[in-house]
Design a protein around this motif. Structure first.
Motif, PDB file in Angstrom:
ATOM      1  N   ASP A  85      29.452  33.785  40.357  1.00 47.54           N
ATOM      2  CA  ASP A  85      30.634  32.598  39.970  1.00 47.54           C
ATOM      3  C   ASP A  85      31.503  33.140  39.180  1.00 47.54           C
ATOM      4  N   ARG A  86      31.354  34.374  38.553  1.00 46.32           N
ATOM      5  CA  ARG A  86      32.073  34.968  37.512  1.00 46.32           C
ATOM      6  C   ARG A  86      33.279  35.909  38.200  1.00 46.32           C
ATOM      7  N   THR A  87      34.183  35.096  38.966  1.00 45.83           N
ATOM      8  CA  THR A  87      35.067  36.061  39.792  1.00 45.83           C
ATOM      9  C   THR A  87      36.318  36.260  38.742  1.00 45.83           C
ATOM     10  N   LEU A  88      37.322  36.880  39.292  1.00 46.88           N
ATOM     11  CA  LEU A  88      38.559  37.441  38.749  1.00 46.88           C
ATOM     12  C   LEU A  88      39.399  35.973  38.360  1.00 46.88           C
ATOM     13  N   THR A  89      40.165  35.824  37.380  1.00 45.85           N
ATOM     14  CA  THR A  89      41.088  34.792  37.205  1.00 45.85           C
ATOM     15  C   THR A  89      42.214  35.204  38.206  1.00 45.85           C
ATOM     16  N   PRO A  90      43.427  34.312  38.049  1.00 43.09           N
ATOM     17  CA  PRO A  90      44.644  34.835  38.731  1.00 43.09           C
ATOM     18  C   PRO A  90      45.122  35.831  37.748  1.00 43.09           C
ATOM     19  N   LEU A  91      45.198  35.887  36.501  1.00 41.02           N
ATOM     20  CA  LEU A  91      45.713  36.826  35.600  1.00 41.02           C
ATOM     21  C   LEU A  91      44.827  38.119  35.914  1.00 41.02           C
ATOM     22  N   GLY A  92      43.562  38.109  36.227  1.00 40.96           N
ATOM     23  CA  GLY A  92      42.818  39.256  36.331  1.00 40.96           C
ATOM     24  C   GLY A  92      43.004  39.946  37.875  1.00 40.96           C
ATOM     25  N   ARG A  93      43.367  39.248  38.672  1.00 43.98           N
ATOM     26  CA  ARG A  93      43.856  39.811  40.005  1.00 43.98           C
ATOM     27  C   ARG A  93      45.110  40.503  39.830  1.00 43.98           C
ATOM     28  N   GLU A  94      46.154  39.740  38.855  1.00 46.21           N
ATOM     29  CA  GLU A  94      47.325  40.573  38.940  1.00 46.21           C
ATOM     30  C   GLU A  94      47.063  41.896  38.166  1.00 46.21           C
ATOM     31  N   GLN A  95      46.008  41.866  37.026  1.00 44.66           N
ATOM     32  CA  GLN A  95      45.821  43.132  36.271  1.00 44.66           C
ATOM     33  C   GLN A  95      45.256  44.146  37.189  1.00 44.66           C
TER      34      GLN A  95
END
Length: 289
Positions: free
Chosen positions: A117-127
């Protein structure tokens, strides 16, 4: 002092190999003392033996791939003598340089109850997009991407790899996050159980021995390899590769999606080109969670 001396005395007799490392963990970290009690001497973790060289002395055979250590001198032909030895040494000598790019995964949902469940956040995907663009802009011919089998590393890899078409990916449990070795100085906000150092430490040391070494003698051209994993793993690997005290790993800090670049020369010398670089990200996209 006893901890350092024990490592120094044992280092010369250690053989490499991740399988051996995983089964050699026989002790756990350095016990802490409180108050005015005298500090107690302790044995190093079994997997940490060989992780330290003598103070201020570079160990040229740190990866157990120094040519002279690979030649069986007992089988040397007395008649051919030095010529045969020189030929064998040349056959075992590395010719290429390895460029190791260690990427920390992007920001993720830390409140996930399960690891999946510890998936990337929207910001994490941008990073991850920004990191992928940066790697692609270097114009290098990357050979492979090795990534941790944890969800946040897998998702980071999937995004980065879109910018590096044709580079094959391989997953490994060795690069999963964990507690590599008891940090010195200790910190109050993060205190894993002793058993976690015992289990994770051997695995992360095995990852170091498996992936961080000079090029194979058969490798003709320089290689560029990407490893996408976690902050603790990367920090420990950097300390080990530079032969710095591995207990100092927690003194380093890495941003999400950052790039750390290690260079391993044919003679075994190691250089750190960049540590935790995120200069390619806008300031509002940089995080360390």
């Amino acid at each position: 002092m006893a901890f350092r001396q024990a490592l120094q005395l044992a280092a010369c007799g250690l053989a490499g190999g991740s399988a051996a490392v995983l089964f050699s963990a026989v002790a756990v970290g350095k016990p802490r003392t409180g108050g005015d009690a005298e500090p107690r001497a302790s044995e190093p973790p079994g997997w940490a033996v060989g992780a330290r060289s003598q103070p201020s002395v570079w160990d040229p055979n740190w990866d157990r791939r120094e040519p002279l250590s690979l030649v069986n001198l007992r089988k040397r032909n007395v008649e051919s003598g030095e010529e045969e030895l020189a030929s064998k040494l040349n056959h075992c000598k590395a010719k290429a340089t390895r460029h190791i790019f260690l990427i920390r995964h992007s920001q993720y949902h830390v409140d996930g109850s399960l690891e999946k469940d510890r998936t990337l956040t929207p910001l994490g995907r941008e990073q991850a997009e920004l990191t992928g663009l940066r790697l692609a802009s270097l114009g290098l011919k990357f050979d492979k991407i090795v990534h941790s089998s944890m969800t946040r590393a897998i998702e980071t890899t999937d995004i980065i790899s879109k910018h590096l078409p044709g580079v094959y990916k391989v997953s490994t449990d060795l690069l999963r996050e964990g507690a590599p070795i008891e940090p010195d100085p200790p910190v109050s906000h993060w205190k894993p159980e002793a058993v976690q150092y015992y289990e994770d430490g051997a695995r992360i040391e095995a990852a170091f021995r498996s992936y961080i070494h000079r090029a194979d003698a058969r490798q003709e051209e320089d290689s560029y390899e990407i490893f996408i994993c976690h902050a603790n793993v990367i920090r420990y690997i950097v300390c080990r590769a530079l032969q710095f005290p591995p207990e100092g790993w927690l003194r380093l800090s890495l941003n999400n999606g950052s790039i750390t670049h290690l260079v391993i020369r044919p003679n075994g010398r190691v250089a750190l080109r960049t540590l935790g670089d995120t200069g390619f990200m806008p300031p509002d996209k940089i995080t360390r969670s």
